[in-house]
Scaffold this active site. Structure first.
Site, PDB file in Angstrom:
ATOM      1  N   HIS A 178    -100.724  57.818 -13.561  1.00  0.00           N
ATOM      2  CA  HIS A 178    -101.984  57.834 -14.315  1.00  0.00           C
ATOM      3  C   HIS A 178    -101.812  58.639 -15.605  1.00  0.00           C
ATOM      4  O   HIS A 178    -102.224  58.197 -16.687  1.00  0.00           O
ATOM      5  CB  HIS A 178    -103.078  58.436 -13.432  1.00  0.00           C
ATOM      6  CG  HIS A 178    -104.378  58.685 -14.138  1.00  0.00           C
ATOM      7  ND1 HIS A 178    -105.473  57.857 -14.004  1.00  0.00           N
ATOM      8  CD2 HIS A 178    -104.761  59.690 -14.974  1.00  0.00           C
ATOM      9  CE1 HIS A 178    -106.468  58.326 -14.737  1.00  0.00           C
ATOM     10  NE2 HIS A 178    -106.061  59.444 -15.331  1.00  0.00           N
ATOM     11  N   GLU A 179    -101.196  59.806 -15.504  1.00  0.00           N
ATOM     12  CA  GLU A 179    -101.013  60.657 -16.679  1.00  0.00           C
ATOM     13  C   GLU A 179    -100.010  60.052 -17.660  1.00  0.00           C
ATOM     14  O   GLU A 179    -100.186  60.156 -18.879  1.00  0.00           O
ATOM     15  CB  GLU A 179    -100.566  62.058 -16.254  1.00  0.00           C
ATOM     16  CG  GLU A 179    -101.536  62.788 -15.354  1.00  0.00           C
ATOM     17  CD  GLU A 179    -102.931  62.909 -15.962  1.00  0.00           C
ATOM     18  OE1 GLU A 179    -103.032  62.917 -17.218  1.00  0.00           O
ATOM     19  OE2 GLU A 179    -103.907  62.980 -15.206  1.00  0.00           O
ATOM     20  N   HIS A 192    -101.722  57.698 -19.962  1.00  0.00           N
ATOM     21  CA  HIS A 192    -102.411  58.341 -21.080  1.00  0.00           C
ATOM     22  C   HIS A 192    -101.449  58.577 -22.240  1.00  0.00           C
ATOM     23  O   HIS A 192    -101.836  58.460 -23.412  1.00  0.00           O
ATOM     24  CB  HIS A 192    -103.018  59.672 -20.629  1.00  0.00           C
ATOM     25  CG  HIS A 192    -104.299  59.525 -19.871  1.00  0.00           C
ATOM     26  ND1 HIS A 192    -105.339  58.730 -20.297  1.00  0.00           N
ATOM     27  CD2 HIS A 192    -104.719  60.082 -18.697  1.00  0.00           C
ATOM     28  CE1 HIS A 192    -106.337  58.799 -19.435  1.00  0.00           C
ATOM     29  NE2 HIS A 192    -105.985  59.613 -18.447  1.00  0.00           N
ATOM     30  N   GLU A 213    -109.981  55.989 -18.668  1.00  0.00           N
ATOM     31  CA  GLU A 213    -109.657  56.451 -17.320  1.00  0.00           C
ATOM     32  C   GLU A 213    -109.432  55.271 -16.387  1.00  0.00           C
ATOM     33  O   GLU A 213    -108.498  55.268 -15.570  1.00  0.00           O
ATOM     34  CB  GLU A 213    -110.774  57.349 -16.782  1.00  0.00           C
ATOM     35  CG  GLU A 213    -110.875  58.704 -17.465  1.00  0.00           C
ATOM     36  CD  GLU A 213    -109.652  59.563 -17.246  1.00  0.00           C
ATOM     37  OE1 GLU A 213    -109.049  59.492 -16.162  1.00  0.00           O
ATOM     38  OE2 GLU A 213    -109.281  60.308 -18.174  1.00  0.00           O
TER      39      GLU A 213
END
Length: 229
Positions: free
Chosen positions: A61-62, A65, A148
């Site tokens: 997930h990070e 980003h 997100e």
């Protein structure tokens, strides 16, 4: 390190730096503006709480980003908000000083010479307040719910296991409800889950979607095998 390395190979991106913070809070976040400064940071708390599959989902997930340049956008938006905040602060101080000290020695001088300047200062303060508020809202929604959701979907895709991230989010959410995270609105973006709780109005302007919706989306991905882009 092995988890980050495997995920960067899976998504075809350079290896970022890795930081581990000795902190019992459960958190992970990405930062940086280019390949030399991109960093994934995790706490010892999250490493100890999650298993390898769940941790991989969080790190994926990070990494998303970083790949989507969300971290760069965050830094740029913070700079703009800082500039607007500083300008607003100066204008407010000027307005306050004008009210306190006026200008001339006589009442007529104050009324005749300073009223025009006072009106200009008030107008400037109002405009700056509006601009500052606009940029604050823009910042929250620029790195917001949609990003997100995108990070969740891409992270699940890189791991090829949406439920691992779903279990991790559920675990983190349960922990944060029992032990509130140390955060404020200025640092809300630097948390894997929303660290702030409160009224429905507060949640409305949160940078994070509701946990229920995020987990439901991941469950749907696991069921259908489809990963939204």
């Amino acid at each position: 390190y092995n988890i980050v390395e495997n995920l960067t190979m899976a998504c075809g991106m350079p290896m970022p730096k890795i930081n581990v913070i000795d902190d019992p809070q459960l958190n992970a976040f990405a930062s940086g503006i280019d390949e030399k400064s991109y960093t994934v940071t995790v706490t010892t708390g999250i490493c100890n709480r999650l298993n390898d599959e769940e941790l991989a989902g969080v790190i994926a997930h990070e990494l998303t980003h970083i790949r989507n340049r969300d971290t760069r956008l965050l830094i740029v938006s913070i700079i703009f908000v800082g500039i607007m905040g500083t300008a607003l602060s100066l204008a407010t101080r000027m307005l306050w000083n004008a009210f306190l000290f006026g200008g001339g020695n006589r009442r007529s001088d104050r009324e005749g010479k300073n009223n025009g300047g006072m009106i200009v200062v008030i107008v400037i303060a109002v405009v700056l307040a509006a601009v500052g508020y606009f940029f604050t809202i823009l910042t929250r929604f620029a790195i917001s719910r949609k990003r997100e959701y995108m990070a969740d979907a891409a992270g699940a895709s890189y791991c090829n296991d949406p439920m691992a991230l779903a279990y991790a989010l559920n675990n983190l959410d349960a922990y944060s409800r029992n032990i509130p995270m140390q955060a404020n609105p200025a640092t809300e973006n630097m948390f894997i889950v929303n660290p702030l709780t409160g009224s429905s109005m507060r949640r409305l302007f949160s940078t994070h979607p509701s946990m229920e919706e995020r987990i439901a989306n991941l469950q749907e991905m696991a069921r259908t095998g489809r990963y939204p882009q």
